[in-house]
Scaffold this active site. Structure first.
Site, PDB file in Angstrom:
ATOM      1  CG  ASN A  88     -32.633  67.209   2.129  1.00  0.00           C
ATOM      2  OD1 ASN A  88     -32.685  66.182   2.806  1.00  0.00           O
ATOM      3  ND2 ASN A  88     -32.656  68.421   2.675  1.00  0.00           N
ATOM      4  CG  HIS A  89     -33.702  62.185  -2.913  1.00  0.00           C
ATOM      5  ND1 HIS A  89     -33.880  61.015  -3.621  1.00  0.00           N
ATOM      6  CD2 HIS A  89     -32.414  62.148  -2.479  1.00  0.00           C
ATOM      7  CE1 HIS A  89     -32.772  60.308  -3.617  1.00  0.00           C
ATOM      8  NE2 HIS A  89     -31.858  60.973  -2.915  1.00  0.00           N
ATOM      9  N   PRO A  90     -35.932  65.914  -3.884  1.00  0.00           N
ATOM     10  CG  PRO A  90     -36.620  65.808  -6.108  1.00  0.00           C
ATOM     11  CD  PRO A  90     -35.472  65.471  -5.213  1.00  0.00           C
TER      12      PRO A  90
END
Length: 210
Positions: A88-90
């Protein structure tokens, strides 16, 4: 001689005696601190056995916090992938660019929440399916080819599509409850194979008597 050998790397021998090397028992080819895998669960891919963990869950590095848990007798077809939480990315700010992964001292976004991905027993995951972060797939579920599973799947559901949704339930609710209580996947292998006809034909009464 039993049909299955829990110690095998390649569990399938073709009728002509050729060992089929694309299918591997996951437990026997993966040594990963964040992966827990039950007996007889297999995956088919064209890579080397030692590449199996990277092919199946490419974002689950050894420093990740989440786990990938796969039960017994799970069948995973070619092209499937588990996209685990550390991929996941922020997403709470104005950018999703993962700036912090480019320096060792900030690598990993340790403040981002992670969740284990869990697959129950006797799950069939079809060709090219993608399992998204933190999903739980219930025992006995069937995941259609090319499905993108982005939410939890109940036991003995058939799901497909992008995002995957329930197509139908395999059995009535009361039968699902009985199958989960019987938990045949926890039986000794000799008992399973002795009752193989009942398992294959859906003879619930025979399983209850076993």
């Amino acid at each position: 001689m039993p049909l299955l050998d829990a110690t095998a790397t390649h569990p399938i021998t073709l009728p002509d005696g050729t060992l089929y090397r694309d299918t591997v028992y996951l437990k026997n080819v993966i040594d990963h601190p964040r992966m827990e895998i039950g007996d007889y669960s297999y995956f088919t891919h064209a890579g080397k056995p030692e590449e199996t963990a990277l092919v199946l869950a490419p974002y689950l590095g050894h420093g990740c916090r989440e786990r990938l848990i796969i039960g017994k007798f799970v069948q995973i077809a070619r092209g499937c992938i588990f996209i685990t939480s550390s991929a996941n990315h922020p997403m709470t700010g104005f950018t999703t660019y993962p700036f912090r992964i480019f320096k060792p001292e900030t690598f990993g976004y340790k403040d981002l929440p992670v969740k284990d991905t869990v697959v129950g027993h006797d799950v069939w995951i079809g060709h090219d399916a993608a399992i998204m972060p933190g999903v739980t797939i219930g025992t006995g579920a069937i995941i259609a080819a090319s499905a993108v599973v982005a939410r939890d799947v109940p036991p003995y559901a058939v799901v497909g599509g992008n995002p995957a949704s329930i197509i139908r339930m395999r059995f009535r609710e009361e039968i699902v409850a009985e199958l989960l209580a019987i938990a045949w996947w926890d039986w000794p292998l000799a008992k399973i194979e002795a009752h193989l006809v009942a398992l294959e034909t859906g003879d619930l009464d025979a399983l209850k008597r076993a």
